[in-house]
Scaffold this motif. Sequence first.
Motif, PDB file in Angstrom:
ATOM      1  N   GLN A   1     -17.470  -6.576  -3.099  1.00  0.00           N
ATOM      2  CA  GLN A   1     -16.198  -5.913  -3.394  1.00  0.00           C
ATOM      3  C   GLN A   1     -15.672  -5.164  -2.169  1.00  0.00           C
ATOM      4  O   GLN A   1     -16.436  -4.493  -1.475  1.00  0.00           O
ATOM      5  CB  GLN A   1     -16.370  -4.895  -4.520  1.00  0.00           C
ATOM      6  CG  GLN A   1     -16.217  -5.436  -5.910  1.00  0.00           C
ATOM      7  CD  GLN A   1     -16.157  -4.299  -6.930  1.00  0.00           C
ATOM      8  OE1 GLN A   1     -16.843  -3.285  -6.801  1.00  0.00           O
ATOM      9  NE2 GLN A   1     -15.349  -4.472  -7.952  1.00  0.00           N
ATOM     10  N   THR A   2     -14.382  -5.255  -1.936  1.00  0.00           N
ATOM     11  CA  THR A   2     -13.735  -4.426  -0.921  1.00  0.00           C
ATOM     12  C   THR A   2     -12.731  -3.477  -1.547  1.00  0.00           C
ATOM     13  O   THR A   2     -12.321  -2.502  -0.918  1.00  0.00           O
ATOM     14  CB  THR A   2     -13.023  -5.295   0.121  1.00  0.00           C
ATOM     15  OG1 THR A   2     -12.095  -6.166  -0.533  1.00  0.00           O
ATOM     16  CG2 THR A   2     -14.049  -6.130   0.905  1.00  0.00           C
ATOM     17  N   SER A   3     -12.326  -3.770  -2.794  1.00  0.00           N
ATOM     18  CA  SER A   3     -11.426  -2.885  -3.526  1.00  0.00           C
ATOM     19  C   SER A   3     -11.753  -2.977  -5.006  1.00  0.00           C
ATOM     20  O   SER A   3     -12.449  -3.900  -5.445  1.00  0.00           O
ATOM     21  CB  SER A   3      -9.960  -3.265  -3.289  1.00  0.00           C
ATOM     22  OG  SER A   3      -9.696  -4.548  -3.832  1.00  0.00           O
ATOM     23  N   ARG A   4     -11.248  -2.022  -5.768  1.00  0.00           N
ATOM     24  CA  ARG A   4     -11.467  -2.033  -7.208  1.00  0.00           C
ATOM     25  C   ARG A   4     -10.426  -1.169  -7.902  1.00  0.00           C
ATOM     26  O   ARG A   4      -9.784  -0.313  -7.284  1.00  0.00           O
ATOM     27  CB  ARG A   4     -12.869  -1.555  -7.573  1.00  0.00           C
ATOM     28  CG  ARG A   4     -13.212  -0.127  -7.193  1.00  0.00           C
ATOM     29  CD  ARG A   4     -14.306   0.439  -8.083  1.00  0.00           C
ATOM     30  NE  ARG A   4     -13.841   0.548  -9.463  1.00  0.00           N
ATOM     31  CZ  ARG A   4     -14.653   0.722 -10.498  1.00  0.00           C
ATOM     32  NH1 ARG A   4     -15.953   0.799 -10.319  1.00  0.00           N
ATOM     33  NH2 ARG A   4     -14.151   0.823 -11.724  1.00  0.00           N
ATOM     34  N   GLU A   5     -10.297  -1.379  -9.232  1.00  0.00           N
ATOM     35  CA  GLU A   5      -9.420  -0.557 -10.055  1.00  0.00           C
ATOM     36  C   GLU A   5     -10.195   0.650 -10.575  1.00  0.00           C
ATOM     37  O   GLU A   5     -11.388   0.560 -10.857  1.00  0.00           O
ATOM     38  CB  GLU A   5      -8.906  -1.354 -11.252  1.00  0.00           C
ATOM     39  CG  GLU A   5      -8.052  -2.548 -10.908  1.00  0.00           C
ATOM     40  CD  GLU A   5      -7.635  -3.326 -12.146  1.00  0.00           C
ATOM     41  OE1 GLU A   5      -8.125  -2.997 -13.255  1.00  0.00           O
ATOM     42  OE2 GLU A   5      -6.835  -4.259 -12.015  1.00  0.00           O
ATOM     43  N   VAL A   6      -9.490   1.755 -10.721  1.00  0.00           N
ATOM     44  CA  VAL A   6     -10.043   2.953 -11.359  1.00  0.00           C
ATOM     45  C   VAL A   6      -8.997   3.475 -12.316  1.00  0.00           C
ATOM     46  O   VAL A   6      -7.816   3.627 -11.940  1.00  0.00           O
ATOM     47  CB  VAL A   6     -10.408   4.043 -10.329  1.00  0.00           C
ATOM     48  CG1 VAL A   6     -10.975   5.268 -11.040  1.00  0.00           C
ATOM     49  CG2 VAL A   6     -11.406   3.516  -9.312  1.00  0.00           C
ATOM     50  N   VAL A   7      -9.397   3.742 -13.559  1.00  0.00           N
ATOM     51  CA  VAL A   7      -8.484   4.293 -14.558  1.00  0.00           C
ATOM     52  C   VAL A   7      -8.711   5.798 -14.643  1.00  0.00           C
ATOM     53  O   VAL A   7      -9.823   6.255 -14.924  1.00  0.00           O
ATOM     54  CB  VAL A   7      -8.700   3.637 -15.934  1.00  0.00           C
ATOM     55  CG1 VAL A   7      -7.810   4.294 -16.983  1.00  0.00           C
ATOM     56  CG2 VAL A   7      -8.406   2.141 -15.860  1.00  0.00           C
ATOM     57  N   LEU A   8      -7.664   6.562 -14.379  1.00  0.00           N
ATOM     58  CA  LEU A   8      -7.739   8.023 -14.401  1.00  0.00           C
ATOM     59  C   LEU A   8      -7.261   8.554 -15.749  1.00  0.00           C
ATOM     60  O   LEU A   8      -6.340   8.001 -16.355  1.00  0.00           O
ATOM     61  CB  LEU A   8      -6.868   8.609 -13.287  1.00  0.00           C
ATOM     62  CG  LEU A   8      -7.177   8.153 -11.862  1.00  0.00           C
ATOM     63  CD1 LEU A   8      -6.112   8.691 -10.904  1.00  0.00           C
ATOM     64  CD2 LEU A   8      -8.563   8.615 -11.434  1.00  0.00           C
ATOM     65  N   THR A   9      -7.876   9.624 -16.223  1.00  0.00           N
ATOM     66  CA  THR A   9      -7.377  10.298 -17.413  1.00  0.00           C
ATOM     67  C   THR A   9      -6.177  11.168 -17.034  1.00  0.00           C
ATOM     68  O   THR A   9      -5.858  11.347 -15.856  1.00  0.00           O
ATOM     69  CB  THR A   9      -8.468  11.182 -18.044  1.00  0.00           C
ATOM     70  OG1 THR A   9      -8.820  12.210 -17.108  1.00  0.00           O
ATOM     71  CG2 THR A   9      -9.702  10.381 -18.380  1.00  0.00           C
ATOM     72  N   LYS A  10      -5.521  11.696 -18.040  1.00  0.00           N
ATOM     73  CA  LYS A  10      -4.362  12.548 -17.788  1.00  0.00           C
ATOM     74  C   LYS A  10      -4.788  13.804 -17.030  1.00  0.00           C
ATOM     75  O   LYS A  10      -5.850  14.367 -17.279  1.00  0.00           O
ATOM     76  CB  LYS A  10      -3.689  12.929 -19.103  1.00  0.00           C
ATOM     77  CG  LYS A  10      -2.993  11.766 -19.793  1.00  0.00           C
ATOM     78  CD  LYS A  10      -2.314  12.214 -21.070  1.00  0.00           C
ATOM     79  CE  LYS A  10      -1.608  11.041 -21.746  1.00  0.00           C
ATOM     80  NZ  LYS A  10      -0.960  11.462 -23.019  1.00  0.00           N
ATOM     81  N   GLY A  11      -3.929  14.230 -16.120  1.00  0.00           N
ATOM     82  CA  GLY A  11      -4.236  15.369 -15.268  1.00  0.00           C
ATOM     83  C   GLY A  11      -4.380  14.914 -13.828  1.00  0.00           C
ATOM     84  O   GLY A  11      -4.677  13.745 -13.550  1.00  0.00           O
TER      85      GLY A  11
END
Length: 701
Positions: free
Chosen positions: A567-577
């Motif tokens: 992997q060289t990149s990836r998705e990250v899901v952030l919570t509110k805030g």
Amino acid sequence: MGPLKGQMLWLQVESGVWKATVGTPEEYSLLSASGSQPLKEGFSRLPKVVLPELASSVTGTVQDGKTYLSIPLSKEEQLYGFGLNFKTVHQRGKILNLHVDHYGGSDNGRTHAPVPFYISSQGYGILINSARYLTVYAGSGITKDSPDAEKAKDRNTDKTWTSQPYSDAVSVLVPASGVEIYLFAGPTPMDVVRRYNLLCGGGTLPPRWGLGFTQRTPVLYTAEQVEKEVDEFERHGYPLDFIGLEPGWQSKAYPCTLEWDSNRYPDPGSFVQRLLDKGVRINLWTNPYISPDSQIYKDMYPVSGSHTVWGGIVPDLVTEKARRLWQDKLMQEHISIGVGGYKIDEVDGYDNWLWPDIATFPSGISAEQIRQTYGMLTQRITNDIFRKQNRRSYGLVRASNAGACSFPYVLYNDYYDHRDFITALINSGFCGVLWTPEVRGTKSAEEWLRRLQSVVFSPMAMIDSWASAVKPWTFPEVASLVKEYALLRMQLIPYLYTEFARYHFDGIPPFRAMNLEPGFNLKEAISQELGSQNLEENPYLEVVKKEIKDQYMVGEYLLVAPMFTGQTSREVVLTKGNWYDFYTGEYVGNGEKIIVTPGLDRIPVFVKDGAVIPMMEPMLHAPKSGQIVNMEIRHYGKANGHYRLYDDDGETFDYEKGLYSWRDIKIERQKNGKWKGSISKIESGKPNSIGKVTWVFMTKD
């Protein structure tokens, strides 16, 4: 025998926890085997709740010596839990046979900790307190009189036909003529998990040294080789708090004598003491199966099962005599000379070498029930020995179950998939167990570093070299980065130790899924990906389309998103805030899906707005009891920060007598725009390990 039906009577047993019985429950259950007692004080810090409405719709039937349970589901619910799963976080629609076993690559219920506890996204939880093999239909199967049953469709002409029609219930088959069922109210899924952990005694609080770094040596290492390896760690500047000895420390293993090999370890007492003098503890591999060459074989034989494992007898650890013989042997040979803990192997499966279900045991408990609880019994018994010595331990085990969260053990196995290891770490937080994505042999320096970065943010930072003989510096091209992350693990001990204290006192799992976080909304995060498809109309779509199984929370403030080989990149899901980069303090996003492209030198870690992260100086060994350490307290973001830092002696159970402290850390913006940090004074007579404090404000205006 005809069916026995009746209205369930729910009795409140703790705040927000109710129990009902169907038929005649068996005396031997998961909770009775664990011996766990509720940590009552923790319930007082949870919201007051009433019995959930669905309680009146839970049904139980006993027929032909089996118990059938049905718990209603609504269309918008998702389910989490059902033990240590490695592939999926969302469990709705699964059919599971909850059975202690070595994980074989499929989430079918056969796993190291098949905990019969699940949590609903609607804010309630269910525990089936049975030590039997349970079959769970987690929203699979529909009764003909259900008001929610889908109409029959013609597969030939109707494109909406599905092989998995909507099901409105969780159904559980218990192969016994009765069972206890516990219902936990939230109001949030996190509150449900907390109540479950507190009912089971609160989470474990390991010794500080258990949160340091550990290395396991090759199988046939000698005392001289172990000491040489410890010296190499010191010379190279890598931290080490405990070192694991694999089977060769015993005179015979598979099955075990539990006795030191006199050639490889001629003077165990002096050997253990020399390492203790260097700040390193010993952890011993073993399994419970007793070799004919062991000094306790003859006495243990009458209180062992009818079948052998590798030619060794299986102690019936339900009986008092077997427990005492095993405890006395461990105490005499190991614990009395300073051994710090155990790695308890082979208490999970497979069926072809463990005792069969036709085996019998002197206690009268069935082979099935022994199988479901054996790993838990070994944890309970060894923990009791250390308790009597007023010494905390921290070790590894291959099997666990409901009721074991207070025991100082981390699960592991021989399956070796990095991605699935992270999913297991996420799922561990739903069921009151700990899991380590350990590092063993790897094919490249990249994989070595990526795996090691993950274990730094896990319950046990471990390299397992039993077969490969690898060391942290085995790959020279990344050795400096390995050292950097190993030392980061040491710096994070104050934060990790506090989060484990919250696990103990408040039931908050220190490693957990994003699904338990406030402000987490998967539907919003992936709305563009799903387009107009309606998750509420099809609750299985979340399983098919998207679930967050490769990022997780460490404690109150840290979001960790591991990178995998290639992997060289990836998705990250952030919570509110607002969220900030752990390394730089820079703003990264708010309640959205982001793409990150870190180099090999970084595992993505993000921090909540207002986060306070207490870190100690990068030492090679965890602080000893009473040792004063200097602290760097970091603040992130633009919001004022608050954190309660936990402290005790780090080694004994005296915290159960009130010998601990919580220090309030506050970081506030002054009228002149500058940040200022403060920490509350220590109470008289309370433990204190905090020396000089340096305040670091990571986010620049």
